[in-house]
Design an enzyme around this catalytic site. Structure first.
Site, short mmCIF file in Angstrom:
data_model
loop_
_atom_site.label_atom_id
_atom_site.label_comp_id
_atom_site.label_asym_id
_atom_site.label_seq_id
_atom_site.Cartn_x
_atom_site.Cartn_y
_atom_site.Cartn_z
N CYS A 174 67.86 -36.43 68.24
CA CYS A 174 66.82 -36.63 69.25
C CYS A 174 66.40 -35.29 69.86
CB CYS A 174 67.29 -37.59 70.33
SG CYS A 174 68.91 -37.24 70.99
N HIS B 247 71.24 -37.91 75.55
CA HIS B 247 70.08 -38.24 74.74
C HIS B 247 68.88 -37.45 75.25
CE1 HIS B 247 67.55 -40.57 72.20
NE2 HIS B 247 66.91 -41.15 73.19
#
Ligand SMILES: [Zn+2]
Ligand SMILES: [Zn+2]
Ligand SMILES: [Zn+2]
Ligand SMILES: [Zn+2]
Length: 708
Positions: free
Chosen positions: A116, A361
């Site tokens: 990510c 994330h």
């Protein structure tokens, strides 16, 4: 025992009435040797009522077809009676769900495990139309020699024109030889990526792509040391160093403004830290600071949210709120203040969710340059945030309402070195929308794009090109890509065509399956509705209940199979009455003609041989029980002392056999009797001992029987 009425001990016992009736019928058959139609009706449960609404299918009633299909609101875990949603799910992923709403809504990127960070950075780069255009204009021969550029161009082309809502970033990530499973730092990734791209792009002969990285992201600074005595700058101060991002402290600082102040802060060198001035030829007090020489068109600001903790040798994330403006005026931050406005617009926010350094994330909020809309890029998922970088009604990330009076922020020392200079935090034009300030505890990187209006484009370009005078400039406000180069267009077209084909195939498969399920359900309902046989006279067919269930449930039922209910004589065994159903001729014909197999077992196919055998076994069992009773009485009378001398003495071997016979169901009286009368009185003791053992075994056996 192979008596039909107690065929399986796991079964619910039949009402003793039924058992008695069946036994009586079998005894009658054994005695007379004849079988009547009434006997058949009774033994095969043919006379059981045609029922309705049993909760579960009644096994012992061949006329019960209840519970074979679920109730109107019920469903099964597999087969044709599943929920429609489950059936659709079993078709695999629906490619239509991956359909991109329109080419105006950006596409996402697949996450390859922990990529990510890379996806967020790639989206930031792609959404910069100038950078995008540069990458998409790299010459084919350069792409062929530079796999990194080749894959980046393909990725950008797909992000641009893919019909899918997200694009596979694997081929590009692969060329970078990153470890997909390891979460990397997005800042390190951007730094490495930009320097890699800069190196690869130097092979291009085309002006725009060749220096696109430098042109967009490169600015310069000097580390200036000034002697307090002679006022001269050190020799090293004239050295100009490039930067591709500004790394700013956030620890203890509340806003971008404060962080920039901190970055450009003047450090006094005195005492032990005195500096040796070449001109004065002495150690003197001095001041040292970073001077911003030139600023790039894309100002990339890294917020140092991770601080190293020497005690634990770990990094810690600073999670305090940090505010930054929608519009950033950098004019007075330059060491030689520009003569024109240097207004930067917030264009991207990279957000790190989570507290651990190497996990968590990354997502990015990026502004679409063309329409001014903000989008959230979360790997495959891209969502519109409207005009606000954190969404219109976002919580957590608050934007301060525009204030009427411009907030005047006193800067201790300005970039120009004028200690009394005051920087207004809001744009002087008073446009409240652009004066907005946002606050986030997770923002990790900020990207600001230089605002280039036609009026001052030329001038700012000149300022920015101080080190780069030979570079041609193109107007970045008109760089929409209307078409891709043909080699990239072809590839995207091909991918789109195969995607459209996959959608088409899925649609076809779904329609076919749903039609088949609907047809099957109708067939099952229809045939079951005409399955029951209403009278004794009507012809009927036996069908294996096992196969019937497969036919009721399976999308593609197997060939009709009645072999399970057949006896060794090829007929219908009465013992299988719980595993079969009685079908009307019309229902049978429909099933048999469609599914084949067989065999057809009709009304008259009951097995006479099996019936007679069952009758014989029952009668044998009756007499065995009688004889066993006699032996027991014999033993009881011996044990209770009613032993008449010379009457009940038997040989050791014979009683051994009797014991054996209690364990195994063999008729003891059928065994050879060596001597029924014992001649030697002295044998009495051992015989009684044997009888005692026999009694013990008998108890055990009887207790065991009761347990069963
Ligand atoms: Zn029923
Ligand atoms: Zn000096
Ligand atoms: Zn992630
Ligand atoms: Zn048979």
């Amino acid at each position: 025992m192979n008596r039909p009425t107690t065929r399986s001990k796991n079964k619910k016992p039949k009402p003793s009435d039924d058992v008695d009736k069946i036994s009586d019928t079998l005894r009658k058959i054994h005695a007379s040797g004849e079988i009547t139609q009434d006997d058949i009706n009774q033994l095969y449960n043919i006379g059981k009522p045609v029922c309705q609404g049993c909760r579960v299918n009644a096994k012992d009633n061949p006329n019960c077809f209840c519970g074979l299909i679920p109730s109107p609101n019920g469903s099964r875990k597999s087969g044709i009676w599943q929920k429609m949603s489950d059936i659709i799910q079993s078709l695999g992923p629906d490619p239509f769900k991956e359909l991109r709403a329109s080419l105006d809504s950006p596409a996402g990127l697949t996450n390859l495990g922990a990529t990510c960070y890379a996806n967020s950075i790639l989206q930031c780069l792609y959404m910069n139309t100038t950078f995008r255009k540069g990458v998409l204009s790299i010459e084919v021969d350069v792409l062929r020699k530079q796999p990194v550029l080749d894959q980046l161009a393909r990725l950008f082309a797909q992000l641009h024109a893919s019909k899918r809502a997200f694009v596979d970033s694997a081929p590009f990530i692969k060329t970078l030889e990153l470890d997909n499973g390891v979460q990397q730092d997005s800042h390190e990734f951007l730094t490495l990526l930009l320097s890699l791209l800069e190196r690869c792009l130097s092979n291009s002969r085309s002006v725009v792509p060749r220096t696109i990285v430098q042109d967009l992201f490169r600015g310069s600074v000097s580390h200036v040391t000034t002697c307090s005595r002679c006022g001269k700058d050190s020799e090293a101060s004239s050295k100009i160093e490039d930067f591709y991002e500004l790394e700013l402290n956030v620890l203890g600082l509340k806003s971008l403004d404060e962080s920039l102040d901190d970055y450009l802060r003047v450090e006094e060198l005195n005492g032990e830290n005195q500096y040796f001035c070449e001109s004065c030829e002495a150690r003197v007090d001095a001041s040292r600071s970073i001077k911003l020489r030139t600023l790039p068109r894309v100002l990339n600001i890294q917020l140092k949210r991770y601080v190293f903790l020497p005690k634990t040798t770990t990094k810690k994330k600073i999670t305090s709120a940090f505010s930054f403006p929608r519009e950033l005026d950098m004019r007075k931050r330059l060491c030689d203040p520009a003569q024109v406005d240097l207004i930067y617009d917030l264009s991207a926010i990279l957000i790190h969710k989570g507290t651990a350094v190497n996990s968590g994330h990354y997502i990015a909020h990026i502004r679409d340059e063309k329409r001014g809309q903000w989008w959230e890029f979360d790997d495959e998922h891209v969502s519109n945030l409207g005009d606000h970088p954190f969404g219109e009604d976002s919580s957590g990330h608050k934007s301060k309402p525009p204030q009427k009076e411009p907030l005047v922020h006193s800067s201790p020392v300005s970039a120009a070195g004028d200690a009394t200079d005051v920087l207004p935090q809001f744009a002087e034009n008073g446009d409240s929308e652009h004066s907005e300030i946002f606050s986030s505890a997770d923002a990790y990187m900020l990207m600001y794009n230089l605002r280039q209006t036609n009026v001052h484009l030329r001038k700012t370009s000149m300022v920015l090109d101080a080190n780069n005078t030979e570079t041609e400039r193109t107007d970045s406000t008109s760089n929409d890509i209307t078409s891709l180069p043909s080699y990239l267009r072809d590839e995207v077209d091909e991918l789109n065509a195969s995607y459209v084909e996959a959608c088409h195939q899925y649609k076809l498969r779904k329609e076919t399956t749903l039609r088949l399920i609907e047809e099957r359900r109708q067939e099952v309902r229809l045939i079951l509705s005409e399955a029951p046989v209403q009278s004794f006279e009507e012809p009927f067919y036996w069908i294996s209940a096992n196969w019937l269930r497969l036919w009721v449930d399976n999308i593609m039922p197997p060939v009709l199979d009645n072999t399970l209910i057949q006896c060794s004589h090829g007929k219908v065994h009465m013992a299988e009455v719980g595993s079969m159903k009685r079908l009307s001729a019309s229902a049978w014909v429909k099933l048999f003609s469609k599914y084949g197999g067989g065999p057809a077992l009709a009304k008259d196919d009951y097995c006479v041989d099996c019936l007679k055998e069952a009758a014989h076994k029952l009668v044998c069992a009756d007499s065995y029980r009688d004889r066993r009773k006699t032996v027991k009485e014999l033993a009881d009378s011996v044990l209770s002392g009613n032993c008449t001398d010379g009457t009940y003495y038997v040989s050791k071997a014979w009683y051994g056999c009797v014991i054996f016979c209690y364990v195994f169901p063999i008729d003891p009286l059928s065994l050879p009797v060596t001597s029924q009368k014992c001649l030697d009185k002295s044998y009495l003791g051992p015989v009684i001992e044997y009888l005692r053992i026999l009694e013990e075994i008998r108890k055990i056996i009887f207790i065991k029987c009761e347990d069963e």
